[in-house]
Design an enzyme around this catalytic site. Structure first.
Site, mmCIF file in Angstrom:
data_model
loop_
_atom_site.group_PDB
_atom_site.id
_atom_site.type_symbol
_atom_site.label_atom_id
_atom_site.label_comp_id
_atom_site.label_asym_id
_atom_site.label_seq_id
_atom_site.Cartn_x
_atom_site.Cartn_y
_atom_site.Cartn_z
ATOM 1 N N GLU A 143 0.835 -1.190 0.000
ATOM 2 C CA GLU A 143 0.000 0.000 0.000
ATOM 3 C C GLU A 143 0.876 1.248 0.000
ATOM 4 O OE1 GLU A 143 -3.027 -0.174 2.980
ATOM 5 O OE2 GLU A 143 -3.580 -2.239 2.478
ATOM 6 N N CYS A 161 3.408 8.749 0.587
ATOM 7 C CA CYS A 161 3.816 7.947 1.736
ATOM 8 C C CYS A 161 4.111 6.550 1.210
ATOM 9 C CB CYS A 161 2.704 7.921 2.782
ATOM 10 S SG CYS A 161 3.076 6.887 4.218
ATOM 11 N N CYS A 168 5.525 -5.855 8.038
ATOM 12 C CA CYS A 168 6.550 -5.335 8.951
ATOM 13 C C CYS A 168 6.794 -6.363 10.046
ATOM 14 C CB CYS A 168 6.097 -4.013 9.573
ATOM 15 S SG CYS A 168 7.349 -3.257 10.654
ATOM 16 N N CYS A 172 4.753 -3.163 16.248
ATOM 17 C CA CYS A 172 4.377 -2.118 17.205
ATOM 18 C C CYS A 172 2.900 -2.277 17.549
ATOM 19 C CB CYS A 172 4.650 -0.740 16.631
ATOM 20 S SG CYS A 172 6.402 -0.426 16.320
ATOM 21 N N CYS A 175 0.050 -0.348 15.593
ATOM 22 C CA CYS A 175 0.146 -0.251 14.143
ATOM 23 C C CYS A 175 -0.464 -1.474 13.469
ATOM 24 C CB CYS A 175 1.612 -0.094 13.733
ATOM 25 S SG CYS A 175 1.858 0.060 11.951
ATOM 26 N N CYS A 389 -2.004 7.307 9.461
ATOM 27 C CA CYS A 389 -0.807 6.767 10.096
ATOM 28 C C CYS A 389 -1.147 5.577 10.968
ATOM 29 C CB CYS A 389 -0.150 7.853 10.942
ATOM 30 S SG CYS A 389 1.420 7.365 11.609
#
Length: 421
Positions: A143, A161, A168, A172, A175, A389
Site C-alpha cells: 500500500e 507515503c 513489517c 508495534c 500499528c 498513520c
C-alpha cells in the site's frame, strides 16, 4: 536525504557488458561493506530467479546510455529510454514505440523489464487522500498513499507515503501493518514505482516523499538509500522534501548519518521512558532508549540536521501532562533543537487503544511548548480510507494473492484499516 556519498555513486556494480547475458539472481548496487540491518529481520520470503529480472527503473541516464551501447544502439537511445521511463512513465518495453523494434526485442531477450507493477485497487477518502494497492511480481500487495494538501496561496503539495517492506516484522502494538505479518523487503525499484504510480493517479508531480508506509525502512536500508538516490536524481524530488522514518534499529542511524543526506530523519518514540516504550514498541527491548537517544545526538552532530520525534498519543497510556513533561526532560537531556510531531491514535481493527480527546492532545502539546520543545500535531488524513498513520495493512502481506480469476472477488483486500503518514 539525497546528497549521496561517494559509496552511493557506485550503486550499480554489475557491468553493462553483461546485459546480454541471463540476469543474475540479484543486482548488487552497494559495496559489500554495507552490511545492513535487514539481517535482523525474520527470514523473508525470497523472490524466485524469474522474479528477479533486471529492471530499467532505478538506472540513471548514463547507465541507460551504456546499456544502449552494449546492445548495439547509439547512445542517444539511452536518453530516450530515460525520458520514457521517468517522464512518460511507460510501463512495458514493447510500448516504447519511439525505439526501434529490434532494440525493444533485444532488451526483453536480455532479461530486462521496466519494473512497474499494476495498480490492483484504489481507495479514495473524502479529503482527497488516495490509497493505492500495487500487485507485485509475487502477487503480494503493498500500500502507498497520496496525500494532497492545499498550502497558502492555493498551491497544492502532494506527499507520497511509501512502503519499504511487504508487511513489517516489528509489530508495534498500535500499528496495523505489523498485525498483518511480514513477507519480504521491497527492492529499490518497488519503492520508486510507488511515487510514479501516485503521480499517475493524481496527474501531478509528487512534491514530498515520506518513508512511513508499510515496513521499517532501516531494516531495508540498502534499498531505501538506492530509492532515495533515484527519487532525487532521476524523479527530481529535492532531498529536503523527503523524510525517512524509523522506530529504531541498532547501528542503522549511525550508518544513515555517514551518508550525510539532507533529508529529515523521523524517529518514532511514542514513550518518554524505557519501561513504557517496551510495552508499545516490543523491539525497544533490544535497543534501550538511552542508546537510541545517544545515536540521535550523534546523528545531529554529524549531519547538522534536526531530528523529528514521532509520538503516537494513546488515550490513558502515554498522553498525560506529566508524561509530556517527562518527554521534554528526556529531549533536553540528550540535545536541543528537537521537534516533536504528535499523532493522535488512528483506530485499527482488533486494538484496545483509544484516540485521545482533542483537549488532552492540546494539553500535551502545551506542556511541551512550556518546556521550550517545538511541537506540532499531525493532521489526520485518509482516515475513512484506512490510509492514515498506523492503518496500512492488507490481507496479502503474508500470503500471496491467488491468481485464479474466478476467485478474485472473494480476495479483495480489507480496506477498512488505515495508516497516517
Amino acid at each position: 536525504m539525497l546528497s549521496i556519498s561517494m559509496a552511493l555513486l557506485h550503486h550499480c556494480s554489475t557491468p553493462f557488458a553483461r546485459a546480454v547475458r541471463p540476469p543474475p539472481p540479484t543486482r548488487a548496487r552497494f559495496s559489500s561493506t554495507m552490511a545492513m540491518a535487514s539481517e535482523a529481520a525474520p527470514s523473508p520470503t525470497r523472490l524466485s530467479q524469474s522474479q528477479q529480472q533486471q529492471v530499467l527503473l532505478g538506472l540513471s541516464e548514463k547507465e541507460l546510455q551504456e546499456l544502449a551501447l552494449n546492445l548495439g544502439q547509439q547512445g542517444f537511445r539511452g536518453k530516450q529510454l530515460y525520458h520514457l521511463i521517468y517522464k512518460r512513465k511507460i510501463k512495458e518495453i514493447q510500448d516504447f514505440i519511439q525505439l526501434p523494434q529490434a532494440f525493444r526485442n533485444d532488451l526483453e531477450k536480455s532479461g530486462w523489464k521496466v519494473g512497474r507493477s499494476p495498480i490492483f485497487q484504489t481507495v479514495t477518502a473524502a479529503d482527497g487522500t488516495i490509497k493505492l494497492l500495487l500487485k507485485l511480481e509475487d502477487n503480494r500487495l503493498i500500500e502507498t498513499v497520496g496525500i494532497p494538501v492545499e498550502d497558502d496561496g492555493n498551491s497544492v503539495r502532494l506527499t507520497a507515503c511509501v512502503s519499504s517492506q511487504v508487511g513489517c516484522p516489528l509489530r508495534c502494538s498500535f500499528c496495523a501493518t505489523g498485525k498483518g505479518g511480514f513477507a519480504r523487503n521491497l527492492r529499490s525499484h518497488e519503492i520508486v514505482e510507488q511515487v510514479l504510480a501516485i503521480e499517475e493517479v493524481f496527474n501531478r508531480r509528487v512534491t514530498n516523499v515520506v518513508f512511513m508506509g508499510m515496513g521499517e525502512p532501516m531494516l531495508n536500508l540498502k534499498a531505501v538509500l538506492e530509492a532515495h538516490h533515484c527519487l532525487n536524481k532521476d524523479v527530481q524530488i529535492g532531498q529536503r522534501m523527503m523524510t525517512i522514518s524509523t522506530v529504531g534499529v541498532p547501528n542503522t542511524i549511525k550508518k544513515l548519518a555517514s551518508h550525510k543526506l539532507q533529508s529529515t530523519l523521523a524517529v518514532s518514540l511514542h514513550a518518554p521512558n524505557q519501561q513504557l516504550r517496551e510495552t508499545i514498541v516490543p523491539s525497544a527491548k533490544a535497543y534501550p532508549l538511552s542508546a537510541l537517544m545517544s545515536d540521535c545526538r550523534e546523528y545531529v552532530r554529524e549531519t547538522n540536521r534536526r531530528i523529528s520525534f514521532e509520538y503516537a498519543l494513546l488515550a490513558g497510556i502515554n498522553d498525560s501532562v506529566d508524561q509530556a513533561v517527562e518527554l521534554a526532560q528526556l529531549l533536553r537531556e540528550w540535545g536541543h533543537g528537537y521537534h516533536v510531531n504528535l499523532i493522535p491514535f488512528n483506530p485499527i481493527e482488533g486494538s484496545e487503544y483509544k484516540r485521545p480527546y482533542r483537549k488532552a492532545v492540546q494539553a500535551f502539546a502545551n506542556a511541551l511548548e512550556s518546556s521550550k520543545i517545538t511541537v506540532s500535531v499531525r493532521q489526520t488524513r485518509g482516515l475513512d480510507a484506512s490510509a492514515a498513520c498506523g492503518q496500512l495493512r492488507n490481507n496479502f502481506q503474508k500470503t500471496p494473492l491467488v491468481t485464479d480469476p474466478d476467485n478474485l472477488e472473494t480476495q479483495l483486500p480489507n480496506t477498512d484499516l488505515a495508516v497516517t503518514c
